[in-house]
Design a protein around this motif. Structure first.
Motif, PDB file in Angstrom:
ATOM      1  N   ILE A   1      -1.780  83.316  12.946  1.00  0.00           N
ATOM      2  CA  ILE A   1      -1.893  83.466  11.472  1.00  0.00           C
ATOM      3  C   ILE A   1      -0.998  84.383  10.993  1.00  0.00           C
ATOM      4  N   SER A   2      -0.463  85.355  11.680  1.00  0.00           N
ATOM      5  CA  SER A   2       0.703  86.163  11.220  1.00  0.00           C
ATOM      6  C   SER A   2       2.152  85.369  11.277  1.00  0.00           C
ATOM      7  N   ILE A   3       2.173  84.563  12.242  1.00  0.00           N
ATOM      8  CA  ILE A   3       3.663  83.817  12.460  1.00  0.00           C
ATOM      9  C   ILE A   3       3.688  82.638  11.438  1.00  0.00           C
ATOM     10  N   PHE A   4       2.539  82.123  11.248  1.00  0.00           N
ATOM     11  CA  PHE A   4       2.764  81.023  10.159  1.00  0.00           C
ATOM     12  C   PHE A   4       2.552  81.324   8.619  1.00  0.00           C
TER      13      PHE A   4
ATOM     14  N   PHE B   1      -6.453  94.173  27.584  1.00  0.00           N
ATOM     15  CA  PHE B   1      -5.918  93.840  26.289  1.00  0.00           C
ATOM     16  C   PHE B   1      -5.780  94.781  25.211  1.00  0.00           C
ATOM     17  N   LYS B   2      -5.922  96.205  25.473  1.00  0.00           N
ATOM     18  CA  LYS B   2      -5.975  97.147  24.801  1.00  0.00           C
ATOM     19  C   LYS B   2      -4.597  97.453  23.794  1.00  0.00           C
ATOM     20  N   GLU B   3      -3.573  97.302  24.723  1.00  0.00           N
ATOM     21  CA  GLU B   3      -2.228  97.646  24.185  1.00  0.00           C
ATOM     22  C   GLU B   3      -1.458  96.164  23.731  1.00  0.00           C
ATOM     23  N   THR B   4      -2.196  95.069  23.501  1.00  0.00           N
ATOM     24  CA  THR B   4      -1.484  94.089  23.019  1.00  0.00           C
ATOM     25  C   THR B   4      -2.015  93.381  21.592  1.00  0.00           C
ATOM     26  N   ILE B   5      -2.283  94.577  20.690  1.00  0.00           N
ATOM     27  CA  ILE B   5      -2.610  94.043  19.385  1.00  0.00           C
ATOM     28  C   ILE B   5      -1.420  94.088  18.476  1.00  0.00           C
ATOM     29  N   GLU B   6      -0.546  93.154  18.542  1.00  0.00           N
ATOM     30  CA  GLU B   6       0.550  93.117  17.691  1.00  0.00           C
ATOM     31  C   GLU B   6       0.517  91.865  16.908  1.00  0.00           C
ATOM     32  N   VAL B   7       0.239  91.826  15.584  1.00  0.00           N
ATOM     33  CA  VAL B   7       0.122  91.057  14.756  1.00  0.00           C
ATOM     34  C   VAL B   7       0.866  91.126  13.658  1.00  0.00           C
TER      35      VAL B   7
ATOM     36  N   PRO C   1      -9.074  88.995  23.563  1.00  0.00           N
ATOM     37  CA  PRO C   1      -7.749  88.321  23.697  1.00  0.00           C
ATOM     38  C   PRO C   1      -7.402  86.820  22.799  1.00  0.00           C
ATOM     39  N   ILE C   2      -8.680  86.171  22.635  1.00  0.00           N
ATOM     40  CA  ILE C   2      -8.776  85.327  21.957  1.00  0.00           C
ATOM     41  C   ILE C   2      -8.534  85.545  20.265  1.00  0.00           C
ATOM     42  N   SER C   3      -9.191  86.668  20.028  1.00  0.00           N
ATOM     43  CA  SER C   3      -8.922  87.217  18.575  1.00  0.00           C
ATOM     44  C   SER C   3      -7.430  87.827  18.319  1.00  0.00           C
ATOM     45  N   ILE C   4      -6.870  88.316  19.258  1.00  0.00           N
ATOM     46  CA  ILE C   4      -5.575  88.734  19.140  1.00  0.00           C
ATOM     47  C   ILE C   4      -4.692  87.642  19.152  1.00  0.00           C
ATOM     48  N   VAL C   5      -4.709  86.374  19.793  1.00  0.00           N
ATOM     49  CA  VAL C   5      -3.950  85.426  19.773  1.00  0.00           C
ATOM     50  C   VAL C   5      -4.112  84.652  18.448  1.00  0.00           C
TER      51      VAL C   5
ATOM     52  N   VAL D   1       9.297  73.626  11.991  1.00  0.00           N
ATOM     53  CA  VAL D   1       8.002  74.423  11.969  1.00  0.00           C
ATOM     54  C   VAL D   1       7.593  74.700  13.312  1.00  0.00           C
ATOM     55  N   LEU D   2       7.366  74.040  14.009  1.00  0.00           N
ATOM     56  CA  LEU D   2       6.711  74.142  15.565  1.00  0.00           C
ATOM     57  C   LEU D   2       7.730  74.594  16.345  1.00  0.00           C
ATOM     58  N   SER D   3       9.183  74.503  16.379  1.00  0.00           N
ATOM     59  CA  SER D   3      10.069  75.211  17.004  1.00  0.00           C
ATOM     60  C   SER D   3       9.908  76.545  16.673  1.00  0.00           C
ATOM     61  N   TYR D   4       9.794  77.037  15.288  1.00  0.00           N
ATOM     62  CA  TYR D   4       9.967  78.363  14.885  1.00  0.00           C
ATOM     63  C   TYR D   4       8.752  78.968  15.450  1.00  0.00           C
ATOM     64  N   PHE D   5       7.488  78.427  15.607  1.00  0.00           N
ATOM     65  CA  PHE D   5       6.515  78.853  16.023  1.00  0.00           C
ATOM     66  C   PHE D   5       6.583  79.233  17.711  1.00  0.00           C
ATOM     67  N   THR D   6       6.714  78.285  18.357  1.00  0.00           N
ATOM     68  CA  THR D   6       6.869  78.476  19.592  1.00  0.00           C
ATOM     69  C   THR D   6       7.779  79.674  20.095  1.00  0.00           C
ATOM     70  N   LYS D   7       8.910  79.766  19.405  1.00  0.00           N
ATOM     71  CA  LYS D   7       9.942  80.834  19.635  1.00  0.00           C
ATOM     72  C   LYS D   7       9.360  82.121  19.399  1.00  0.00           C
ATOM     73  N   SER D   8       8.588  82.212  18.257  1.00  0.00           N
ATOM     74  CA  SER D   8       7.976  83.506  17.754  1.00  0.00           C
ATOM     75  C   SER D   8       7.002  83.823  18.644  1.00  0.00           C
ATOM     76  N   MET D   9       6.072  82.855  19.267  1.00  0.00           N
ATOM     77  CA  MET D   9       5.027  83.243  20.075  1.00  0.00           C
ATOM     78  C   MET D   9       5.568  83.645  21.605  1.00  0.00           C
ATOM     79  N   PHE D  10       6.412  82.655  21.983  1.00  0.00           N
ATOM     80  CA  PHE D  10       6.713  82.789  23.139  1.00  0.00           C
ATOM     81  C   PHE D  10       8.080  83.473  23.921  1.00  0.00           C
ATOM     82  N   GLY D  11       8.885  83.585  22.837  1.00  0.00           N
ATOM     83  CA  GLY D  11      10.328  84.187  22.809  1.00  0.00           C
ATOM     84  C   GLY D  11      11.230  83.185  22.468  1.00  0.00           C
ATOM     85  N   ASN D  12      12.332  83.778  22.344  1.00  0.00           N
ATOM     86  CA  ASN D  12      13.489  82.941  21.645  1.00  0.00           C
ATOM     87  C   ASN D  12      14.146  82.057  22.777  1.00  0.00           C
TER      88      ASN D  12
END
Length: 342
Positions: free
Chosen positions: A113-116, A336-342, A104-108, A225-236
Motif C-alpha cells: 500500500i505504501s509503495i503504490f 518479524f518484530k523488527e521488519t515493520i517498515e511501511v 508478516p502478511i500485514s507487514i507486506v 508502474v510494475l517495474s517501479y513496484f518490484t524495485k521498491s519491494m525487492f531492491g533496485n
C-alpha cells in the motif's frame, strides 16, 4: 470453670501454625473427639443449674472461635500452596506481557500500500461474498470456465449464485460501475479457492489487485508502474520480465517474473533453477469489461494486475512453506518484530 475458659481463649489466640503438620496437631488438640473442646463440654454436666446458661455461652464462644481459627488457617494454607503466591506483584506488567508484533502478511500488505500510494494509487475494498456478475460474468469469465465449478469455488448459494470471492478483481467491477473516472486504485483483501492445502497453496489467501483507468493508458505505462513496484519491494537490482499469458478480463495479458533474490539467478529449487520467479499477472483491461460496466472503451483504456501477498512475503523473507502463516506459532511470528517498515 469460667477462669479455665478465659485461659483457653487466651491460649487459642496465641496459636501460630506454619506448616501442615502443625495444623493437624492443632486439630487433634482442640477439635478432635478427645480434644479440649470436647473435654469442656463434658464438664457442662457438673455446672450448677443457675450457672449453666452463662457457662454455655462462654463454652459456645470458645468452640466458635476455635473453629474460626482452624478455618482461617485452612484458607491461609490453601492460598500459600497456590502457584499465584509465587508471583511478584511489584513487577511491572510489561515484563510479564511482552509486546506483540504485526503478522508478516500485514507487514507486506502495508508495504505494498505504501509503495503504490507514492504514485497516486488509493485503496479500495469490497465484499468477500459476491454474486456471479461481479466475481465472474462482468470479468468476461466464460460460462464453462473451470473456475466456476464447485470443486474450485466455495458457493454460499446456487439460486441466485453467491460465492466467496475467488479474486479481488470483483472490487474493480464495483468501481467501474460507479463510473467515477479516472481510477487509480489497489484492492487488497482475502480471497477463497477450493484448493488442497500444501506448502505452496491454501484454501484462503490474500491478494492485491490493481486498476488504472484513464484516457490514453498504454502497456508501457503498466510496465513502468510494475517495474517501479518490484524495485521498491525487492531492491533496485531486481530485474523484471513479462511473458505472454491469458486472462479473461485483460487483453493482451502477461505473467510478470522477477529475478530470484534467493540464488541471484544462479538457480535454486524456489525458482526451479530458471533464475526467475513469477509474482503476478497483468494486462490491458479488455474493452468488453468496459462495455459490461457501460464505459466507453473508445474513450478510456486501462491496465490491471494482481498478485498474492503470501507469495511476496515468502520471497521477501525467504519462507518456503505457506502454511506457516496460518499456524500462529509464536516462534515463527516473533521473527518479524523488527521488519515493520511501511
Amino acid at each position: 470453670m469460667f477462669e479455665e475458659i478465659d485461659k483457653l481463649l487466651i491460649s487459642l489466640n496465641a496459636v501460630v501454625i506454619e506448616n501442615a503438620e502443625q495444623k493437624e496437631q492443632f486439630r487433634l488438640k482442640w477439635l478432635s473427639k478427645k480434644g479440649i473442646i470436647t473435654e469442656q463440654f463434658e464438664q457442662f454436666k457438673n455446672i450448677p443449674n443457675e450457672l449453666k446458661k452463662q457457662f454455655g455461652q462462654k463454652l459456645n464462644e470458645l468452640k466458635l472461635k476455635t473453629q474460626e481459627k482452624f478455618d482461617s488457617l485452612s484458607l491461609e494454607q490453601k492460598t500459600t500452596n497456590t502457584p499465584h503466591s509465587q508471583l511478584d506483584l511489584t513487577i511491572p506488567t510489561d515484563a510479564l506481557l511482552p509486546l506483540g508484533s504485526m503478522h508478516p502478511i500485514s507487514i507486506v500488505k502495508q508495504q505494498i500500500i505504501s509503495i503504490f500510494s507514492k504514485i497516486g494509487f488509493d485503496v479500495s475494498e469490497g465484499p468477500e461474498i459476491e454474486d456471479d456478475w461481479h466475481n465472474f460474468t462482468a470479468l468476461n469469465t466464460p460460462l464453462n470456465h473451470p473456475a466456476r465449478d464447485m470443486q474450485d469455488t466455495f458457493y454460499v448459494s446456487t439460486e441466485p449464485p453467491m460465492m466467496l470471492r475467488t479474486q479481488t478483481s470483483s472490487v474493480q467491477i464495483h468501481l467501474l460501475e460507479s463510473k467515477k473516472l479516472p481510477i487509480r486504485t489497489i484492492s487488497p483483501g482475502r480471497v477463497y479457492r477450493n484448493e488442497a492445502i500444501s506448502a505452496r497453496a491454501h484454501c484462503q489467501f490474500h491478494q492485491v489487485e490493481g486498476l488504472y483507468v484513464d484516457t490514453n493508458v498504454s502497456f508501457a505505462d503498466m510496465k513502468s508502474v510494475l517495474s517501479y513496484f518490484t524495485k521498491s519491494m525487492f531492491g533496485n537490482n531486481t530485474k523484471i520480465r513479462m511473458r505472454p499469458s491469458y486472462f479473461p478480463f485483460t487483453e493482451p495479458s502477461a505473467e510478470v517474473d522477477i529475478s530470484c533474490s534467493l540464488c541471484k539467478q544462479a538457480g535454486c529449487n524456489v525458482c526451479k533453477y530458471t533464475g526467475w520467479v513469477e509474482i503476478m499477472g497483468c494486462g490491458m483491461v479488455d474493452p468488453q469489461v468496459f462495455e459490461n460496466c457501460k464505459i466507453d472503451s473508445t474513450q478510456y483504456s486501462g491496465f490491471a494486475f494482481g498478485m498474492g501477498i503470501e507469495r511476496l512475503a515468502m520471497m521477501k523473507y525467504k519462507i518456503k512453506d505457506l502454511r506457516l502463516f496460518y499456524e500462529n506459532d509464536i516462534r515463527f511470528l516473533s521473527q518479524f518484530k523488527e521488519t515493520i517498515e511501511v
